[in-house]
Scaffold this active site. Structure first.
Site, mmCIF file in Angstrom:
data_model
loop_
_atom_site.group_PDB
_atom_site.id
_atom_site.type_symbol
_atom_site.label_atom_id
_atom_site.label_comp_id
_atom_site.label_asym_id
_atom_site.label_seq_id
_atom_site.Cartn_x
_atom_site.Cartn_y
_atom_site.Cartn_z
ATOM 1 N N SER A 129 35.635 41.194 40.189
ATOM 2 C CA SER A 129 34.461 41.827 40.815
ATOM 3 C C SER A 129 34.970 42.570 42.047
ATOM 4 C CB SER A 129 33.438 40.773 41.230
ATOM 5 O OG SER A 129 33.081 39.981 40.128
ATOM 6 N N LYS B 232 27.771 44.783 38.835
ATOM 7 C CA LYS B 232 28.133 43.377 39.089
ATOM 8 C C LYS B 232 27.753 42.970 40.514
ATOM 9 C CE LYS B 232 29.999 39.359 39.110
ATOM 10 N NZ LYS B 232 29.329 38.231 38.466
ATOM 11 N N LYS C 98 31.484 38.008 49.117
ATOM 12 C CA LYS C 98 32.185 39.295 48.940
ATOM 13 C C LYS C 98 31.327 40.249 48.117
ATOM 14 C CE LYS C 98 34.385 39.190 45.381
ATOM 15 N NZ LYS C 98 34.993 39.240 44.052
HETATM 16 P P1 NAD Z 1 39.972 32.209 41.361
HETATM 17 O O1 NAD Z 1 40.253 32.202 42.822
HETATM 18 O O2 NAD Z 1 39.757 30.902 40.669
HETATM 19 O O3 NAD Z 1 41.154 32.957 40.576
HETATM 20 C C1 NAD Z 1 41.841 34.070 41.085
HETATM 21 C C2 NAD Z 1 43.301 33.899 40.671
HETATM 22 O O4 NAD Z 1 44.032 35.029 41.108
HETATM 23 C C3 NAD Z 1 43.946 32.666 41.312
HETATM 24 O O5 NAD Z 1 44.490 31.817 40.315
HETATM 25 C C4 NAD Z 1 45.032 33.262 42.204
HETATM 26 O O6 NAD Z 1 46.190 32.441 42.307
HETATM 27 C C5 NAD Z 1 45.310 34.570 41.498
HETATM 28 N N1 NAD Z 1 45.955 35.546 42.350
HETATM 29 C C6 NAD Z 1 45.662 35.850 43.645
HETATM 30 N N2 NAD Z 1 46.496 36.813 44.088
HETATM 31 C C7 NAD Z 1 47.321 37.112 43.050
HETATM 32 C C8 NAD Z 1 48.395 38.037 42.885
HETATM 33 N N3 NAD Z 1 48.788 38.828 43.891
HETATM 34 N N4 NAD Z 1 49.037 38.061 41.701
HETATM 35 C C9 NAD Z 1 48.655 37.243 40.677
HETATM 36 N N5 NAD Z 1 47.655 36.355 40.772
HETATM 37 C C10 NAD Z 1 46.983 36.304 41.956
HETATM 38 O O7 NAD Z 1 38.747 33.167 41.155
HETATM 39 P P2 NAD Z 1 37.785 33.263 39.885
HETATM 40 O O8 NAD Z 1 36.619 32.391 40.132
HETATM 41 O O9 NAD Z 1 38.587 33.132 38.655
HETATM 42 O O10 NAD Z 1 37.280 34.766 40.060
HETATM 43 C C11 NAD Z 1 38.076 35.894 39.686
HETATM 44 C C12 NAD Z 1 37.198 37.136 39.820
HETATM 45 O O11 NAD Z 1 36.078 36.997 38.939
HETATM 46 C C13 NAD Z 1 36.631 37.343 41.218
HETATM 47 O O12 NAD Z 1 36.563 38.705 41.489
HETATM 48 C C14 NAD Z 1 35.239 36.724 41.113
HETATM 49 O O13 NAD Z 1 34.357 37.289 42.074
HETATM 50 C C15 NAD Z 1 34.873 37.069 39.689
HETATM 51 N N6 NAD Z 1 33.908 36.175 39.007
HETATM 52 C C16 NAD Z 1 33.991 34.811 39.125
HETATM 53 C C17 NAD Z 1 33.077 34.012 38.434
HETATM 54 C C18 NAD Z 1 33.097 32.496 38.508
HETATM 55 O O14 NAD Z 1 32.127 31.858 38.041
HETATM 56 N N7 NAD Z 1 34.142 31.864 39.035
HETATM 57 C C19 NAD Z 1 32.091 34.599 37.640
HETATM 58 C C20 NAD Z 1 32.062 35.988 37.517
HETATM 59 C C21 NAD Z 1 32.975 36.770 38.208
#
Ligand code: NAD
Length: 315
Positions: free
Chosen positions: A116, A190, A259
């Site tokens: 997102s 989104k 965010k």
């Molecule tokens: P999260 O923090 O669990 O996962 C993000 C991952 O990215 C982590 O494992 C982290 O180690 C990795 N990461 C960070 N920097 C990195 C880099 N430089 N190189 C490689 N990996 C890296 O977050 P999430 O909940 O999985 O969310 C991911 C995205 O999806 C976000 O933008 C969030 O807003 C969106 N989202 C989340 C949900 C939810 O229910 N969790 C639902 C819809 C959308």
């Protein structure tokens, strides 16, 4: 049932080739959402190579049978499609801006940003990638971890038709696709969706806490509201599943929600329609984010409100 709900063994891999001709998919960001999504590709037989900066995430993907690279550049080398599931625009830009990643991205590759992110930054990034012959699609999702596991996410897809067509079979593995327009439009929808969702959760929490102090049973109030006009994802899902049982474990972080709210409020400001209610909601969520631990779940906003409730005037 959509095609996305077909089980493993279908033909998504074969139909997912990038313009460069490779069926290989790089999946960068194996967090709460990325891991179950990447695992769906593995189960479907799609040749996916994953990378995450976190060793725990890498190990979890390997344990699920996924191929793990030791850098984003190594995952991307040879891939026709690169899927990103990262926290925000800053991280997406830093991953793609890495010189080794830039060298690994061959002309004809399609980058699909399922994180997102900020629509204006996505558009600017797409222009920079296009100059190197790399196409970009934004495809953020809604539905949370549970639907990431089952492949029932709502996927909001922005980009040029030809670019979207190439990655559509792959994206259908994750849920139902909704075309939103050109590049950046998925990220805009989104953010607006999450501004609505977060504001619903806030006002639902305020109303249920007031009702409880009045002597109403919150579970009974939810039952009535869910048959009435005040219902929302917060009354039907978040309060019954994560707030009432006190688990606060939806898997979506409070700071990630904030965010998205800020992106939406900024977007409204940019188009000359400032969201006063949205700005007030952002102010409340910002105070909660300042006080709660870094890994707080977004549903903790309800507990935080409860803990900060002023004393009853009757007390
Ligand atoms: P999260 O923090 O669990 O996962 C993000 C991952 O990215 C982590 O494992 C982290 O180690 C990795 N990461 C960070 N920097 C990195 C880099 N430089 N190189 C490689 N990996 C890296 O977050 P999430 O909940 O999985 O969310 C991911 C995205 O999806 C976000 O933008 C969030 O807003 C969106 N989202 C989340 C949900 C939810 O229910 N969790 C639902 C819809 C959308």
């Amino acid at each position: 049932m959509s095609e996305a709900h077909e089980e493993a063994g279908g033909s998504a891999g074969a139909g997912a080739a990038g313009a460069g001709g490779s069926d290989a998919v790089a999946f960068v960001g194996l967090g709460r959402m990325g891991l179950p999504m990447a695992c769906r590709l593995v189960r479907a037989g799609v040749p996916a190579v994953g990378f995450d900066v976190g060793p725990v995430a890498r190990d979890a993907f390997a344990a699920a049978g996924g191929a793990v690279a030791d850098s984003a550049a190594a995952a991307i080398a040879g891939a026709g499609t690169v899927i990103l599931m990262l926290p925000d625009s800053g991280v997406v830009e830093s991953v793609l801006g890495d010189p080794q990643v830039a060298a690994a991205l061959r002309p004809g590759t399609t980058v699909v940003d399922m994180s997102s992110c900020e629509p204006a930054r996505t558009r600017a990034l797409a222009e920079r990638l296009a100059a190197a012959g790399v196409a970009m699609v934004d495809a953020p999702v809604s539905g949370g971890v549970a639907r990431a596991v089952t492949g029932e996410l709502a996927v909001m897809v922005g980009g040029q038709d030809a670019d979207v067509a190439r990655v559509e079979p792959l994206l259908k593995r994750f849920g139902t696709l909704f075309r939103s327009g050109g590049i950046g439009s998925g990220h805009a929808v989104k953010a607006l969706n999450n501004l609505m969702s977060a504001t619903h959760l806030l006002v639902t929490s305020e109303a249920l806490l007031a009702g409880r102090r009045f002597g109403l049973d919150p579970a009974r109030v939810l039952e009535i509201v869910n048959a009435s006009s005040g219902r929302s994802g917060s009354t039907e899902n978040k309060w019954p599943r994560f707030v009432l049982p006190g688990s606060y474990d939806s898997g979506f972080g409070l700071r990630l929600m904030l965010k998205d709210m800020r992106i939406a409020v900024d977007l409204a400001e940019q188009v000359g329609l400032p969201s006063r209610l949205g700005a007030d909601a952002v102010a409340v969520w910002t105070r909660a984010a300042q006080e709660l631990p870094a890994d707080a779940d977004h549903t903790e906003i309800a507990r935080w409100l409860d803990e900060h409730a002023p004393p009853s005037p009757a007390a």
